[in-house]
Design a protein around this motif. Structure first.
Motif, mmCIF file in Angstrom:
data_model
loop_
_atom_site.group_PDB
_atom_site.id
_atom_site.type_symbol
_atom_site.label_atom_id
_atom_site.label_comp_id
_atom_site.label_asym_id
_atom_site.label_seq_id
_atom_site.Cartn_x
_atom_site.Cartn_y
_atom_site.Cartn_z
ATOM 1 N N ARG A 133 -44.029 -70.694 -122.976
ATOM 2 C CA ARG A 133 -42.837 -70.880 -122.467
ATOM 3 C C ARG A 133 -42.879 -70.665 -121.068
ATOM 4 N NH1 ARG A 133 -38.621 -68.694 -127.195
ATOM 5 N NH2 ARG A 133 -39.220 -70.509 -128.873
ATOM 6 N N ASP A 134 -43.507 -69.690 -120.579
ATOM 7 C CA ASP A 134 -43.841 -69.417 -119.224
ATOM 8 C C ASP A 134 -44.264 -70.615 -118.385
ATOM 9 O OD1 ASP A 134 -43.773 -67.487 -116.773
ATOM 10 O OD2 ASP A 134 -46.020 -68.440 -116.898
ATOM 11 N N HIS A 193 -41.479 -72.972 -118.213
ATOM 12 C CA HIS A 193 -40.319 -72.771 -117.353
ATOM 13 C C HIS A 193 -40.766 -72.935 -116.027
ATOM 14 C CE1 HIS A 193 -36.706 -70.754 -116.208
ATOM 15 N NE2 HIS A 193 -37.356 -69.749 -115.671
ATOM 16 N N THR A 212 -33.300 -80.471 -122.215
ATOM 17 C CA THR A 212 -33.143 -79.615 -123.438
ATOM 18 C C THR A 212 -32.100 -78.621 -123.490
ATOM 19 O OG1 THR A 212 -34.780 -77.966 -122.637
ATOM 20 C CG2 THR A 212 -35.748 -80.172 -123.716
ATOM 21 N N GLY A 213 -31.839 -77.922 -122.472
ATOM 22 C CA GLY A 213 -30.817 -77.038 -122.569
ATOM 23 C C GLY A 213 -31.496 -75.763 -122.959
ATOM 24 N N LEU A 214 -32.741 -75.627 -122.950
ATOM 25 C CA LEU A 214 -33.620 -74.318 -123.528
ATOM 26 C C LEU A 214 -33.419 -73.371 -122.519
ATOM 27 C CD1 LEU A 214 -36.472 -76.131 -125.016
ATOM 28 C CD2 LEU A 214 -34.606 -75.045 -126.266
ATOM 29 N N LYS A 215 -33.544 -71.944 -122.873
ATOM 30 C CA LYS A 215 -33.419 -70.769 -121.934
ATOM 31 C C LYS A 215 -34.817 -70.852 -121.124
ATOM 32 C CE LYS A 215 -30.853 -67.622 -124.971
ATOM 33 N NZ LYS A 215 -31.048 -66.189 -125.766
ATOM 34 N N TYR A 216 -35.758 -71.480 -121.437
ATOM 35 C CA TYR A 216 -37.005 -71.530 -120.484
ATOM 36 C C TYR A 216 -37.229 -73.031 -120.120
ATOM 37 C CZ TYR A 216 -38.689 -73.188 -125.254
ATOM 38 O OH TYR A 216 -39.003 -74.008 -126.309
ATOM 39 N N ALA A 217 -36.224 -73.671 -119.960
ATOM 40 C CA ALA A 217 -36.249 -74.954 -119.632
ATOM 41 C C ALA A 217 -36.736 -74.974 -118.073
ATOM 42 C CB ALA A 217 -34.771 -75.530 -119.569
ATOM 43 N N ARG A 234 -37.457 -74.810 -114.423
ATOM 44 C CA ARG A 234 -36.733 -74.432 -113.285
ATOM 45 C C ARG A 234 -36.876 -75.300 -112.037
ATOM 46 N NH1 ARG A 234 -38.745 -68.417 -111.475
ATOM 47 N NH2 ARG A 234 -40.755 -68.724 -111.156
ATOM 48 N N ASP A 268 -39.562 -81.254 -126.442
ATOM 49 C CA ASP A 268 -40.198 -79.881 -126.187
ATOM 50 C C ASP A 268 -41.384 -79.713 -127.330
ATOM 51 O OD1 ASP A 268 -40.547 -77.269 -125.242
ATOM 52 O OD2 ASP A 268 -39.116 -76.364 -127.104
#
Length: 401
Positions: free
Chosen positions: A22-23, A26, A89-94, A96, A373
């Motif tokens: 996820r990092d 991101h 996706t709207g994911l927290k880890y989308a 940046r 994803d």
């Protein structure tokens, strides 16, 4: 480690490697710009005792671990680059990074191989040389992609491999299902840029012009016959006209028209036939409309061909790990392309697929899509597969030819 030991050893570390995945997601990086990702991978590998060599193909690297007195060497490859796509996706880890996202799962491929790297360093039982290949720029799309550049920088000269293996996630297959195919598995991918040059004029007086737009329209239709009438129906080929540009006004016959094609095949003979017939057809159509043609035919990725012995070995590892009901022994070929094909032209090996999800599941969204994803449930399975394969390959007698 036994198969169950492999899975048990990795499960407690699932969150660690999902976090790494996820990092990376991101913080995506485009082809040949994977500096942060390369730094992250190199740091982890060094912490686990690997000898790390950087700068292969630009941002590529190899982590090497030698153990025992074995003389065999195996290469496991993961790709690291992202795509120029805006994530939705709207994911927290989308992502940046505006307009850049991991829309093909290379973040997951990197995390799976890192998971295996840690397990093999800490608990792996093997005798020989393990080469972990973290490749840039798989998405580059030309023969100057990451795989080719790593080899040009001495990948297999400095890190000899008796066999190489790669893995890609695949939406549309159930999550965790392992799909293998001996022989041609993915298509070659060529680009064709065509310019039709005519003689512009007034739309009211077409007889005083040579209209390249009409020629282009006819050519689009004629190109559809290359596959249907020149290629053996039992062979696979794709000719897609993805771009047609000509003119800027309704009352002007343009001076030129431009087309761009994507051409794909699984067999070299079909690839050669497509180039011959497309080139001939373009010039013939141009002549029939009293215009001239320029053809820029650019060969890209080769067809990806899995070798027999290595594919059978990879299948056995899959069956041992997840069971026969979760393994497809001879899956269908794909008309997508992959630059791991260049590595397989130099070394025997196998490229396999791991299902990302099917039906209505989130993992079923196709790659190269703004909503895609990678399925985190695959991190442990993929890492366990690589761990088991490396241990077995570096403990068995040489594979039969």
């Amino acid at each position: 480690m036994t198969t169950e030991d492999t899975l048990q050893a990795l499960r407690p570390h699932a969150e660690e490697f999902i976090g790494i995945r996820r990092d990376i997601h991101h913080n995506p990086e485009l082809s040949f710009k994977e500096q942060r990702t390369s730094d992250l991978v190199a740091e982890r590998l060094q912490d686990w005792g690997y000898h790390v060599t950087r700068g292969l193909g630009g941002t590529g690297l190899v982590g090497q671990l030698r153990r025992g007195s074995g003389t065999r060497a195996v290469g496991l490859r993961a790709d690291m680059d992202a795509l120029p796509i805006k994530e939705e996706t709207g994911l927290k880890y989308a992502s940046r990074q505006s307009g850049v996202m991991h829309a093909c799962g290379h973040d997951g491929h990197t995390a799976m191989l890192l998971g295996a790297a840690k397990a093999l360093a800490e608990r792996g039982r093997f005798s020989g040389t393990l080469n972990l290949i973290f490749q840039p720029a798989e998405e580059y799309g030309t023969r100057e992609s990451g795989a080719m550049r790593m080899m040009e920088d001495g990948l297999f000269d400095n890190f000899p491999c008796d066999a190489i293996f790669g893995m890609h996630n695949m939406p549309g297959w159930p999550q965790g299902k392992l799909v293998f195919r001996e022989g041609p598995m993915m298509a070659s991918s060529d680009k064709v840029f065509i310019t039709l040059n005519g003689r512009g004029g007034h739309a009211a007086m077409p007889h005083r012009a040579a209209d390249p737009l009409v020629a282009a329209a006819s050519l689009v239709m004629a190109l559809q016959t290359v596959v249907s009438r020149n290629v053996d129906p039992l062979q696979t080929a794709v000719v897609t006209v993805g771009m047609l540009q000509s003119g800027i006004a309704n009352n002007v016959i343009p001076q030129s028209a431009k087309l761009a094609l994507s051409v794909r095949a699984l067999e070299q003979s079909v690839r050669d036939l497509l180039q011959k017939r497309i080139t001939e057809l373009v010039h013939a159509q141009a002549q029939s409309f009293n215009v001239t043609a320029e053809v820029d035919y650019q060969r890209g990725y080769s067809a990806l061909v899995n070798s027999s012995a290595e594919t059978e070995f990879a299948r056995r590892i899959g069956i041992e790990l997840v069971g026969a009901d979760q393994v497809v022994l001879q899956g269908p070929a794909l008309t997508g392309s992959e630059d791991f094909a260049f590595m397989l032209e130099k070394r025997p090996g196998c490229y396999l697929l791991i299902g990302n999800g099917d039906g209505d599941s989130a993992g079923a969204c196709m790659v190269h899509n703004p909503s895609y994803d990678f399925n985190d449930d695959n991190v442990v399975i993929g890492a366990a597969y690589w761990t088991r394969l490396a241990e077995r390959y570096l403990s068995e007698a040489p594979l039969a030819g």
